[in-house]
Enzyme design. Structure first.
Site, PDB file in Angstrom:
ATOM      1  N   HIS A 163      11.614   3.773   9.652  1.00 44.68           N
ATOM      2  CA  HIS A 163      10.266   4.077   9.163  1.00 44.68           C
ATOM      3  C   HIS A 163       9.307   2.958   9.572  1.00 44.68           C
ATOM      4  O   HIS A 163       9.678   1.788   9.644  1.00 44.68           O
ATOM      5  CB  HIS A 163      10.265   4.241   7.633  1.00 44.68           C
ATOM      6  CG  HIS A 163      10.549   2.966   6.888  1.00 44.68           C
ATOM      7  ND1 HIS A 163       9.555   2.160   6.377  1.00 44.68           N
ATOM      8  CD2 HIS A 163      11.725   2.360   6.570  1.00 44.68           C
ATOM      9  CE1 HIS A 163      10.104   1.111   5.771  1.00 44.68           C
ATOM     10  NE2 HIS A 163      11.412   1.200   5.878  1.00 44.68           N
ATOM     11  N   THR A 185      -3.451   2.644  -6.075  1.00 43.71           N
ATOM     12  CA  THR A 185      -4.434   1.682  -5.589  1.00 43.71           C
ATOM     13  C   THR A 185      -5.305   1.216  -6.755  1.00 43.71           C
ATOM     14  O   THR A 185      -5.797   2.017  -7.541  1.00 43.71           O
ATOM     15  CB  THR A 185      -5.314   2.319  -4.504  1.00 43.71           C
ATOM     16  OG1 THR A 185      -4.475   2.758  -3.429  1.00 43.71           O
ATOM     17  CG2 THR A 185      -6.325   1.319  -3.972  1.00 43.71           C
ATOM     18  N   HIS A 226       4.683   2.286  10.659  1.00 39.33           N
ATOM     19  CA  HIS A 226       3.371   2.829  11.038  1.00 39.33           C
ATOM     20  C   HIS A 226       3.255   2.866  12.558  1.00 39.33           C
ATOM     21  O   HIS A 226       2.551   2.061  13.182  1.00 39.33           O
ATOM     22  CB  HIS A 226       2.253   1.961  10.437  1.00 39.33           C
ATOM     23  CG  HIS A 226       2.236   1.961   8.943  1.00 39.33           C
ATOM     24  ND1 HIS A 226       2.303   3.108   8.190  1.00 39.33           N
ATOM     25  CD2 HIS A 226       2.141   0.931   8.047  1.00 39.33           C
ATOM     26  CE1 HIS A 226       2.252   2.814   6.904  1.00 39.33           C
ATOM     27  NE2 HIS A 226       2.157   1.500   6.788  1.00 39.33           N
ATOM     28  N   SER A 268      -8.695   5.873  -0.515  1.00 39.72           N
ATOM     29  CA  SER A 268      -7.573   5.078  -1.006  1.00 39.72           C
ATOM     30  C   SER A 268      -7.381   3.831  -0.153  1.00 39.72           C
ATOM     31  O   SER A 268      -7.156   2.727  -0.666  1.00 39.72           O
ATOM     32  CB  SER A 268      -6.303   5.924  -1.001  1.00 39.72           C
ATOM     33  OG  SER A 268      -5.208   5.185  -1.493  1.00 39.72           O
ATOM     34  N   ALA A 306       1.236   7.996   0.427  1.00 42.50           N
ATOM     35  CA  ALA A 306       2.408   7.890  -0.458  1.00 42.50           C
ATOM     36  C   ALA A 306       3.664   7.534   0.332  1.00 42.50           C
ATOM     37  O   ALA A 306       4.783   7.807  -0.107  1.00 42.50           O
ATOM     38  CB  ALA A 306       2.633   9.154  -1.273  1.00 42.50           C
ATOM     39  N   SER A 307       3.477   6.896   1.493  1.00 44.49           N
ATOM     40  CA  SER A 307       4.619   6.599   2.354  1.00 44.49           C
ATOM     41  C   SER A 307       5.561   5.563   1.741  1.00 44.49           C
ATOM     42  O   SER A 307       6.780   5.662   1.891  1.00 44.49           O
ATOM     43  CB  SER A 307       4.141   6.125   3.732  1.00 44.49           C
ATOM     44  OG  SER A 307       3.391   4.930   3.635  1.00 44.49           O
ATOM     45  N   TYR A 342      13.244  10.978  -7.613  1.00 44.69           N
ATOM     46  CA  TYR A 342      11.777  10.986  -7.592  1.00 44.69           C
ATOM     47  C   TYR A 342      11.210  11.307  -8.972  1.00 44.69           C
ATOM     48  O   TYR A 342      10.230  10.701  -9.408  1.00 44.69           O
ATOM     49  CB  TYR A 342      11.272  12.005  -6.578  1.00 44.69           C
ATOM     50  CG  TYR A 342       9.761  12.139  -6.569  1.00 44.69           C
ATOM     51  CD1 TYR A 342       8.980  11.189  -5.920  1.00 44.69           C
ATOM     52  CD2 TYR A 342       9.136  13.190  -7.214  1.00 44.69           C
ATOM     53  CE1 TYR A 342       7.600  11.298  -5.915  1.00 44.69           C
ATOM     54  CE2 TYR A 342       7.757  13.313  -7.214  1.00 44.69           C
ATOM     55  CZ  TYR A 342       6.991  12.360  -6.568  1.00 44.69           C
ATOM     56  OH  TYR A 342       5.627  12.461  -6.584  1.00 44.69           O
ATOM     57  N   LYS A 398      -1.336   5.031   3.589  1.00 46.29           N
ATOM     58  CA  LYS A 398      -1.969   5.582   2.382  1.00 46.29           C
ATOM     59  C   LYS A 398      -1.762   7.077   2.246  1.00 46.29           C
ATOM     60  O   LYS A 398      -2.681   7.844   1.962  1.00 46.29           O
ATOM     61  CB  LYS A 398      -3.455   5.234   2.321  1.00 46.29           C
ATOM     62  CG  LYS A 398      -3.758   3.751   2.375  1.00 46.29           C
ATOM     63  CD  LYS A 398      -2.909   2.934   1.398  1.00 46.29           C
ATOM     64  CE  LYS A 398      -3.170   3.280  -0.047  1.00 46.29           C
ATOM     65  NZ  LYS A 398      -2.273   2.514  -0.979  1.00 46.29           N
TER      66      LYS A 398
END
Length: 315
Positions: A99, A249, A101, A131, A44-45, A238, A42
């Site tokens: 990438h 969310t 977590h 979020s 913006a990954s 972007y 949470k």
């Protein structure tokens, strides 16, 4: 995703079997690069990672998702060994952008000569927790049909804090510090001052660049300027790309001032906020020495150094 990854690995192994013994692949220095984005939930990954996926074919690199069981950010010692070996020796996947977590892994501890480039993004700790709280209940606009773990729980974040609920306690704020601190047990002891200082040390000494969610575009701009091999075209993508924009969310309600004040009384919030402000100051320092503003727009500075008085002089 794991099934797809296994299939790709099998294909590579079968190709080596059919083609004969594997020959050592010599990589150009420009291609012998690995970036690790050990993304904090949470922040913006997903939005940032989508940019890497969008650019990988054009810029000719590989993107690999590190999918741990139950999204556990701690790897076993043997998995750390496997991971370090994969990242450093899997030449077919270089240049690579990994990438997931996963908390910081210190590659130097495993005798690696060339370490990967670490990057990351963090967020205001209360905003991140709010979020995540609503994300677990309502999901987001990225995969709206997916059932979330707390789906059906209609209690607002304010109500949760007022009732002393387990999903909104100050202890839940303790996440960004341990992600940067790493795999030491003390990193995950909530409220550890040692963990905070170790996270700061790693951010300065082991991370190439750490941005903040609130200034994500500037983070992407700096990465494009410094690492064009991976991020060439990222800023325009972007700004204009649809699926790379921030996911939102669903059903998120901003907390009241009273709720925020209650959380801010906690020593845990004070430490996580100290780390956030430390990160923000460092990021803004880097940005101030890399860009200039003109007519409300930021511009990357051109090369500002040169070499002179080179001896001995050539004929």
């Amino acid at each position: 995703e794991r099934a797809i990854a296994r299939h790709e690995v099998r294909e590579i192994e079968q190709r080596h079997t059919v083609d004969g013994p594997r020959q050592d692949v010599t990589l150009d220095e420009e291609d012998d690069v690995v970036i690790i984005y050990n993304r904090v939930p949470k922040t913006a990954s997903t939005s940032f990672t989508n940019i890497a996926y969008d650019l990988c074919a054009k810029n000719k690199y590989h993107v690999l998702h590190i999918n741990t069981t139950r999204n556990n950010p701690i790897m076993s010692l043997q998995d750390q060994v496997r991971f370090v070996k994969n990242v450093t020796s899997w030449k077919e996947m270089k240049p690579g952008f990994y990438h997931g977590h996963v908390s910081y892994v210190d590659f130097a501890k495993f005798g690696v000569k060339k370490k990967p480039i670490y990057i990351n993004v963090i967020r205001d700790p209360i905003e991140r927790l709010v979020s995540y709280y609503y994300f677990l209940r309502f999901g987001d606009d990225y995969r709206p049909g997916l059932r979330r773990r707390k789906q059906g729980d209609k209690k607002t974040f304010d109500e949760c804090v007022a009732a002393g609920g387990s999903d909104c306690t100050p202890e839940k704020l303790w996440l960004q510090i341990p992600f940067f601190c790493g795999h030491s047990s003390e990193c995950w002891n909530v409220g550890s001052r040692w963990a905070l200082e170790q996270a700061k040390y790693n951010l300065i000494n082991e991370y190439f660049l750490v941005g903040v969610t609130e200034e994500l575009e500037d983070f992407i701009m700096l990465l494009e300027a410094a690492l064009p091999r991976f991020f060439s075209g990222a800023t325009d993508l972007y700004r204009t790309g649809k699926k790379s924009h921030l996911r939102k969310t669903t059903e998120k309600k901003l907390p009241t001032k009273e709720t925020i004040a209650k959380l801010q009384q906690s020593e845990i919030w004070k430490m996580e906020n100290e780390f956030y402000e430390f990160t923000l100051e460092q990021f803004q320092f880097v940005r101030a020495h890399a860009v200039r503003e003109k007519d409300g727009e930021l511009y990357i500075l051109a090369q500002n150094f040169l070499y002179e008085k080179i001896y001995p002089k050539s004929n």
